[in-house]
Design an enzyme around this catalytic site. Sequence first.
Site, PDB file in Angstrom:
ATOM      1  N   GLU A  74      -2.259  37.727 124.612  1.00 57.95           N
ATOM      2  CA  GLU A  74      -1.123  36.564 123.809  1.00 57.95           C
ATOM      3  C   GLU A  74      -0.399  35.726 124.858  1.00 57.95           C
ATOM      4  O   GLU A  74       0.470  35.051 124.026  1.00 57.95           O
ATOM      5  CB  GLU A  74      -0.242  37.602 123.490  1.00 57.95           C
TER       6      GLU A  74
ATOM      7  N   CYS B  82      -9.695  37.767 138.759  1.00 60.60           N
ATOM      8  CA  CYS B  82     -10.181  38.130 139.574  1.00 60.60           C
ATOM      9  C   CYS B  82     -11.027  38.553 140.708  1.00 60.60           C
ATOM     10  O   CYS B  82     -11.571  39.162 141.977  1.00 60.60           O
ATOM     11  CB  CYS B  82     -10.374  39.085 138.020  1.00 60.60           C
TER      12      CYS B  82
ATOM     13  N   GLU C  21      -2.449  44.121 144.331  1.00 56.06           N
ATOM     14  CA  GLU C  21      -3.331  43.318 143.926  1.00 56.06           C
ATOM     15  C   GLU C  21      -2.341  41.893 143.311  1.00 56.06           C
ATOM     16  O   GLU C  21      -1.016  41.818 142.611  1.00 56.06           O
ATOM     17  CB  GLU C  21      -4.078  43.206 142.501  1.00 56.06           C
TER      18      GLU C  21
HETATM   19  P1  NAD Z   1      -3.312  42.695 131.476  1.00 55.00           P
HETATM   20  O1  NAD Z   1      -3.755  43.661 131.439  1.00 55.00           O
HETATM   21  O2  NAD Z   1      -1.935  42.599 131.960  1.00 55.00           O
HETATM   22  O3  NAD Z   1      -3.786  41.961 129.856  1.00 55.00           O
HETATM   23  C1  NAD Z   1      -4.945  42.069 129.359  1.00 55.00           C
HETATM   24  C2  NAD Z   1      -4.939  42.586 128.201  1.00 55.00           C
HETATM   25  O4  NAD Z   1      -4.906  43.553 128.352  1.00 55.00           O
HETATM   26  C3  NAD Z   1      -4.342  41.611 127.008  1.00 55.00           C
HETATM   27  O5  NAD Z   1      -4.535  41.073 125.915  1.00 55.00           O
HETATM   28  C4  NAD Z   1      -2.674  42.459 127.082  1.00 55.00           C
HETATM   29  O6  NAD Z   1      -2.116  42.318 125.796  1.00 55.00           O
HETATM   30  C5  NAD Z   1      -3.261  44.011 127.090  1.00 55.00           C
HETATM   31  N1  NAD Z   1      -2.441  45.381 127.769  1.00 55.00           N
HETATM   32  C6  NAD Z   1      -1.862  44.676 128.269  1.00 55.00           C
HETATM   33  N2  NAD Z   1      -0.819  45.648 129.485  1.00 55.00           N
HETATM   34  C7  NAD Z   1      -0.805  46.405 128.317  1.00 55.00           C
HETATM   35  C8  NAD Z   1      -0.878  47.751 128.177  1.00 55.00           C
HETATM   36  N3  NAD Z   1       0.166  48.553 129.452  1.00 55.00           N
HETATM   37  N4  NAD Z   1      -1.325  48.483 126.687  1.00 55.00           N
HETATM   38  C9  NAD Z   1      -2.038  47.983 126.380  1.00 55.00           C
HETATM   39  N5  NAD Z   1      -2.628  46.554 126.101  1.00 55.00           N
HETATM   40  C10 NAD Z   1      -1.617  45.899 126.958  1.00 55.00           C
HETATM   41  O7  NAD Z   1      -3.814  41.033 132.647  1.00 55.00           O
HETATM   42  P2  NAD Z   1      -3.873  39.698 133.084  1.00 55.00           P
HETATM   43  O8  NAD Z   1      -2.761  40.239 133.458  1.00 55.00           O
HETATM   44  O9  NAD Z   1      -3.961  39.100 131.396  1.00 55.00           O
HETATM   45  O10 NAD Z   1      -5.379  39.113 133.721  1.00 55.00           O
HETATM   46  C11 NAD Z   1      -5.267  39.309 134.719  1.00 55.00           C
HETATM   47  C12 NAD Z   1      -6.168  40.791 135.552  1.00 55.00           C
HETATM   48  O11 NAD Z   1      -7.068  40.958 134.902  1.00 55.00           O
HETATM   49  C13 NAD Z   1      -5.978  41.364 136.664  1.00 55.00           C
HETATM   50  O12 NAD Z   1      -5.317  42.266 137.304  1.00 55.00           O
HETATM   51  C14 NAD Z   1      -7.267  40.552 136.899  1.00 55.00           C
HETATM   52  O13 NAD Z   1      -7.807  41.113 137.985  1.00 55.00           O
HETATM   53  C15 NAD Z   1      -8.381  41.548 135.785  1.00 55.00           C
HETATM   54  N6  NAD Z   1      -8.926  40.735 135.295  1.00 55.00           N
HETATM   55  C16 NAD Z   1     -10.215  41.145 136.347  1.00 55.00           C
HETATM   56  C17 NAD Z   1     -11.680  41.003 135.843  1.00 55.00           C
HETATM   57  C18 NAD Z   1     -12.602  41.552 136.088  1.00 55.00           C
HETATM   58  O14 NAD Z   1     -13.882  40.313 135.327  1.00 55.00           O
HETATM   59  N7  NAD Z   1     -12.679  43.023 137.037  1.00 55.00           N
HETATM   60  C19 NAD Z   1     -11.514  39.639 135.186  1.00 55.00           C
HETATM   61  C20 NAD Z   1     -10.467  38.833 135.160  1.00 55.00           C
HETATM   62  C21 NAD Z   1      -9.470  39.086 135.125  1.00 55.00           C
END
Ligand code: NAD
Length: 485
Positions: free
Chosen positions: A164, A269, A370
């Site tokens: 979002e 990440c 992290e």
């Molecule tokens: P996030 O988990 O906050 O959000 C990811 C998605 O999940 C979004 O679409 C969000 O709307 C949804 N979301 C968030 N919290 C939620 C909840 N409690 N319940 C249900 N849905 C929820 O992640 P972010 O801040 O957008 O991205 C950063 C994170 O992603 C970092 O931890 C990074 O390491 C990780 N990441 C991992 C990889 C990988 O391949 N391992 C790649 C890119 C990013």
Amino acid sequence: MESSTSEWIDLIDPSTQDVIGKVPISTAEEREEAVKSCDSAFKMWSQVPIQKRANVMHNLERLIRDNTEELARNITLEQGKTLPDARGDVFRGLEVVQHCCSINSLMMGETAGNLAADLDTYSYRQPLGVTAGITPFNFPAMIPLWMFPVATVCGNTMLMKPSEQDPGAAMMLAKLAKEAGLPDGVLNIIHGTHDAVNFICDAPEIKAVSFVGGNAAGEHIFARATANGKRVQSNMGAKNHACILPDADRAATIDALVGAAFGAAGQRCMALSVAVFVGDAKEWIPEIAAKAAELKVGSGFDDDVDVGPLISVAAKERVESLIQSGVDEGAKLLVDGRDVSVDPKVKKGNFVGPTVMTDMNTDMTAYKEEIFGPVLNCLVVDTMDEAIEIINNCPYGNGTAIFTQSGAAARHFQHHIDVGQVGINVPIPVPLPMFSFTGSRASIRGDLNFYGKAGIHFFTQWKTVTAKWALEDNEHFGTVMPTMN
Ligand code: NAD
């Protein structure tokens, strides 16, 4: 379609705090309509010949190339990363689309002939049905492109919920996919946050969920969607360590560390957020700090800027509080990126400058969390095996890198490290899509990785046929279990 929602999320330029758009939270009816649209499109799309599906990927590849600049500008505007880095975001996703063009060989199955008289067995891969993708903010183009091209080229349909915080690139890619020939209903996008995610976890039409993001969301989605019988791949958080041996190429290693720790403001990440210096390599820390301090922080649109903003005010506050926790727990800041100076035109942006923390240990909060910001934690050890122990004791296992001129040391490290992606003199070893993006321990849930062979396996299931075609005298199997003798 225009949403009829009354709930909107402000889309904010992280460099200026300007509201640049509004993201609708799709209503319950709209979510339902989207999944039904995917469900009915599956019946048609799964029957489209594989070569025609591959042709859509060929078209999509060309369209993404033609529109890279527009996509990159949108990413810089909504996410904040520098324009060259945003182009890389698009390009790394484009590579997955290129790989999908070979789906006709990637989806090939297995055959064994003449297993008994006139009897052959063959297995082939079939699509699952409706699948779903949930993406994070940090790679607004690459990660959607890890998901919907692979899902759809295998014959599935996909419902996506982009972050979002920066859904623009996913919307642009969906438009390009339509232009490339993806029929209506094969890819649908809904917007929102937790409710949209929970809808995906529960919707009975959805057979598989692909998630990339943080651990809180990833663990929740894995538990809830698998409890509903869905297949889930969940790539989550990271704390990636570099192991620096004193025999490494000093200039190249320092350059790699600075780029991988602070590039994209540490919001990758695969960012190297911990440097473990072995023995005399610790003498290089002041030079790393000096280079970090030289990096220019500011708007991702400015040519000379190296480090853009963090995604939100909340992210900035979190990173700053983790830096402070390090200080409170006894770490030293060789470079402190709080209150970094930026061009006055972006003074309201969520900027934190490169920060280098030394005198650290693995019990400190700033080490354990992290940080997801431009912060490098420095640890010092005497031997490579101590470094390996530290890395393997960290719960996350996404990426790591060793810097050395010794093949034997690199080989030892590679074999003993429990991390998904290992770089040898390569700072951010994100594999090309003929391989998969792997992960270990708390960085991953699910058994089938993103893209590569495993990605195709995630989005397909085997069907195995045992066929008997006799020219004369068909065998009578009777009531006993058929054997193949
Ligand atoms: P996030 O988990 O906050 O959000 C990811 C998605 O999940 C979004 O679409 C969000 O709307 C949804 N979301 C968030 N919290 C939620 C909840 N409690 N319940 C249900 N849905 C929820 O992640 P972010 O801040 O957008 O991205 C950063 C994170 O992603 C970092 O931890 C990074 O390491 C990780 N990441 C991992 C990889 C990988 O391949 N391992 C790649 C890119 C990013």
